[in-house]
Design a protein around this motif. Structure first.
Motif, PDB file in Angstrom:
ATOM      1  N   GLY A   1      50.557  76.921  50.981  1.00  0.00           N
ATOM      2  CA  GLY A   1      50.968  75.479  51.168  1.00  0.00           C
ATOM      3  C   GLY A   1      52.358  75.404  50.891  1.00  0.00           C
ATOM      4  N   GLY A   2      52.953  74.427  51.656  1.00  0.00           N
ATOM      5  CA  GLY A   2      54.485  73.693  51.447  1.00  0.00           C
ATOM      6  C   GLY A   2      54.683  73.516  49.934  1.00  0.00           C
ATOM      7  N   ASP A   3      53.432  73.105  49.232  1.00  0.00           N
ATOM      8  CA  ASP A   3      53.645  72.651  47.813  1.00  0.00           C
ATOM      9  C   ASP A   3      54.171  73.938  47.169  1.00  0.00           C
ATOM     10  OD1 ASP A   3      52.932  70.105  48.531  1.00  0.00           O
ATOM     11  OD2 ASP A   3      50.610  70.311  47.834  1.00  0.00           O
TER      12      ASP A   3
ATOM     13  N   TYR B   1      57.812  61.670  48.435  1.00  0.00           N
ATOM     14  CA  TYR B   1      56.829  62.465  48.043  1.00  0.00           C
ATOM     15  C   TYR B   1      56.538  62.483  46.614  1.00  0.00           C
ATOM     16  CZ  TYR B   1      53.523  66.514  48.284  1.00  0.00           C
ATOM     17  OH  TYR B   1      52.521  67.204  48.712  1.00  0.00           O
TER      18      TYR B   1
ATOM     19  N   TYR C   1      57.238  65.577  44.097  1.00  0.00           N
ATOM     20  CA  TYR C   1      58.454  66.115  43.632  1.00  0.00           C
ATOM     21  C   TYR C   1      58.917  66.006  42.208  1.00  0.00           C
ATOM     22  CZ  TYR C   1      59.708  65.991  48.542  1.00  0.00           C
ATOM     23  OH  TYR C   1      59.691  66.111  49.970  1.00  0.00           O
TER      24      TYR C   1
ATOM     25  N   VAL D   1      62.508  64.555  52.203  1.00  0.00           N
ATOM     26  CA  VAL D   1      61.450  64.541  53.001  1.00  0.00           C
ATOM     27  C   VAL D   1      62.013  64.104  54.345  1.00  0.00           C
ATOM     28  CG1 VAL D   1      60.038  62.789  52.334  1.00  0.00           C
ATOM     29  CG2 VAL D   1      59.093  64.472  53.798  1.00  0.00           C
TER      30      VAL D   1
ATOM     31  N   ASP E   1      62.323  69.069  53.622  1.00  0.00           N
ATOM     32  CA  ASP E   1      60.923  69.035  53.543  1.00  0.00           C
ATOM     33  C   ASP E   1      60.465  68.548  55.315  1.00  0.00           C
ATOM     34  OD1 ASP E   1      58.225  68.480  53.633  1.00  0.00           O
ATOM     35  OD2 ASP E   1      58.198  67.795  51.507  1.00  0.00           O
TER      36      ASP E   1
ATOM     37  N   ALA F   1      57.538  68.582  56.516  1.00  0.00           N
ATOM     38  CA  ALA F   1      56.107  68.657  56.616  1.00  0.00           C
ATOM     39  C   ALA F   1      55.619  68.166  57.672  1.00  0.00           C
ATOM     40  CB  ALA F   1      55.374  68.154  55.236  1.00  0.00           C
ATOM     41  N   TYR F   2      56.121  66.876  58.354  1.00  0.00           N
ATOM     42  CA  TYR F   2      55.616  66.013  59.453  1.00  0.00           C
ATOM     43  C   TYR F   2      56.567  66.111  60.566  1.00  0.00           C
ATOM     44  CZ  TYR F   2      53.194  63.862  55.608  1.00  0.00           C
ATOM     45  OH  TYR F   2      52.333  63.769  54.638  1.00  0.00           O
TER      46      TYR F   2
ATOM     47  N   LEU G   1      61.482  73.216  54.649  1.00  0.00           N
ATOM     48  CA  LEU G   1      59.885  73.623  54.440  1.00  0.00           C
ATOM     49  C   LEU G   1      59.116  73.013  55.680  1.00  0.00           C
ATOM     50  CD1 LEU G   1      57.892  72.408  51.137  1.00  0.00           C
ATOM     51  CD2 LEU G   1      57.027  71.687  53.427  1.00  0.00           C
TER      52      LEU G   1
ATOM     53  N   THR H   1      55.006  73.452  57.111  1.00  0.00           N
ATOM     54  CA  THR H   1      53.250  73.553  56.721  1.00  0.00           C
ATOM     55  C   THR H   1      52.289  73.508  57.883  1.00  0.00           C
ATOM     56  OG1 THR H   1      51.523  72.629  55.408  1.00  0.00           O
ATOM     57  CG2 THR H   1      53.070  70.944  56.192  1.00  0.00           C
TER      58      THR H   1
ATOM     59  N   SER I   1      49.436  72.284  57.261  1.00  0.00           N
ATOM     60  CA  SER I   1      48.608  71.534  57.005  1.00  0.00           C
ATOM     61  C   SER I   1      48.375  70.174  57.917  1.00  0.00           C
ATOM     62  CB  SER I   1      48.703  70.858  55.561  1.00  0.00           C
ATOM     63  OG  SER I   1      48.722  71.785  54.572  1.00  0.00           O
ATOM     64  N   LYS I   2      49.493  69.914  58.429  1.00  0.00           N
ATOM     65  CA  LYS I   2      49.589  68.485  59.191  1.00  0.00           C
ATOM     66  C   LYS I   2      49.242  68.899  60.609  1.00  0.00           C
ATOM     67  CE  LYS I   2      50.306  66.580  55.135  1.00  0.00           C
ATOM     68  NZ  LYS I   2      51.330  66.934  54.407  1.00  0.00           N
TER      69      LYS I   2
ATOM     70  N   ARG J   1      45.576  76.082  53.169  1.00  0.00           N
ATOM     71  CA  ARG J   1      46.869  76.196  52.094  1.00  0.00           C
ATOM     72  C   ARG J   1      47.870  77.354  52.880  1.00  0.00           C
ATOM     73  NH1 ARG J   1      47.669  72.838  51.278  1.00  0.00           N
ATOM     74  NH2 ARG J   1      48.605  72.956  49.516  1.00  0.00           N
ATOM     75  N   PHE J   2      48.652  77.051  53.734  1.00  0.00           N
ATOM     76  CA  PHE J   2      49.657  77.976  54.281  1.00  0.00           C
ATOM     77  C   PHE J   2      50.875  76.885  54.675  1.00  0.00           C
ATOM     78  CE2 PHE J   2      51.831  81.157  56.515  1.00  0.00           C
ATOM     79  CZ  PHE J   2      51.296  82.373  56.104  1.00  0.00           C
TER      80      PHE J   2
END
Ligand SMILES: *Cc1c(COP(=O)(O)O)cnc(C)c1O
Length: 367
Positions: free
Chosen positions: A84-86, A112, A115, A156, A187, A189-190, A214, A216, A218-219, A227-228
């Motif tokens: 996961g990115g986390d 987020y 953090y 982010v 980040d 993520a989106y 970063l 992910t 996930s989205k 979880r990658f």
């Protein structure tokens, strides 16, 4: 008797959005992709052999690093795969942030909420820089981060929870201002739902050896359950992160699925354009109901109910949140400064968005 480290004892743990098990819930609260992962991903998982599970996975997910490097036009040594990115965020703190006094993590406020929790766990202080009225980064962001001796900046972009996309030159200026002093994590993520990414910052000609992106699955890739995630950056940054990760931080099933996902990116990209269409529709429909909606480049919108009539307030918004929940529709409410009169709504499928809008009209009529 407590056995915990003092910072862990004081810690307020991260609160994830509600994850109901089963039931007929329309989930518009944690920014999952409303469409399923593509067939190639499911086939890749199904074709993992018993032998592959008996053995340890590839320690550094080499096949994935190669696939991601091809996709982004970088070297495999510039990619690190994470659980996961986390996990990448946690590795960044472990690798670059001193514990205790001296050095801090700079974040924008709000953003987020994981953090500061990760910083607290690590035992490093957090420098919070308030965003502007449009959730924009202030021009003196980097100066304020440096004044607090920050070693890591976590930004982010597109921003969560507003959806705002910062211009690339603004990110570049921040990276350049702190080069040699701090690592800038963008980040993304989106980013799959946005019109551009920050990859150009990694072009060697720019000399930004301190920028880490970063990503992910996930989205954008509909794989939150897998979880990658991964990081993209200068090979030296990646090598440092590689030292501090668990020996087998991503598993064989996830690696197989992740390789398939990025090699069949075009199929995921069809869901991204469907989400963008629905984002535009949701923005129009909510605006027509007198709600204000911030322009979003992500798969969610941050909206202020009742804004046009000047009646926005926390009680009204909490009431709408609860009424939606009573009707089986989950959206996200943040009980924190600047967000109490707002809802963050994940863009759903057309049918889910129909249901959301119908429920909002029903709630409005019954008030
Ligand atoms: C979802 C998300 C991540 C990464 O999530 P993972 O599921 O751990 O990959 C990172 N940053 C932000 C802002 C997110 O919303």
């Amino acid at each position: 008797m407590t056995y915990s480290r003092p910072n862990v004892q004081r810690l307020a743990a991260y609160v994830p959005g509600e994850q109901p098990n089963g039931g007929d819930v329309i989930k518009l609260n944690t920014n999952e992709n409303p469409y399923p992962p593509c067939d190639a991903v499911m086939a890749a998982i199904a074709s993992v052999s018993p032998q592959q599970l008996r053995r340890y996975p590839a320690p550094a997910a080499q096949a994935f690093r190669e696939a991601a490097a091809r996709l982004h036009g970088v070297e495999p040594s510039q990619i690190i795969a994470t659980n996961g990115g986390d996990e990448l965020l946690r590795l960044v703190l472990t690798a670059f942030c001193p514990v205790g006094a001296g050095g801090s993590v700079a974040v924008a406020e709000p953003s987020y909420s994981l953090y500061p929790v990760l910083a607290d766990i690590h035992g490093t202080s957090v420098t919070r820089v308030e965003l502007g009225d449009a959730f924009d980064l202030p021009d003196d962001f980097a100066d304020r981060a440096l004044a607090a001796d920050c070693r890591v900046i976590l930004l982010v972009n597109p921003h969560a929870p507003s959806g705002r996309l910062e211009p690339l030159d603004k990110l570049e200026a921040i990276g350049r201002r702190v080069v040699g002093r701090a690592v800038l994590v963008v980040d993304e993520a989106y980013v799959d739902f946005a019109q551009r990414d920050a990859l150009p910052l990694l072009d060697p000609s720019r000399g930004l050896d301190n920028v880490l992106l970063l990503r992910t699955l996930s989205k954008g890739y509909s794989l939150a359950g897998l979880r990658f995630g991964y990081g993209i950056g200068h090979a030296d940054l990646i090598a440092t992160l590689d030292k501090v990760r668990d020996s087998y931080n991503t598993d064989a099933l996830a690696q197989a699925a992740a390789v398939a996902a990025v090699t069949h990116r075009d199929e995921a990209a069809r869901t991204w354009s469907a989400v963008r269409d629905q984002r535009a529709r949701l923005t129009d429909e909510l605006t027509a109901r007198g709600w204000s909606v911030l322009p979003s480049e992500a798969n969610f919108v941050l909206t202020t109910p009742g804004a046009a009539r000047g009646v926005a307030n926390a009680d009204l918004v909490r009431g709408i949140y609860e009424s939606l929940k009573g009707r089986g529709i989950l959206v996200r409410y943040f009980d924190q400064d600047r967000l109490r009169d707002k809802l963050r709504i994940t863009v759903g499928s057309p049918g889910e968005n129909d249901a959301l809008l119908a429920a909002l009209d029903e709630i409005e009529r019954s008030r």
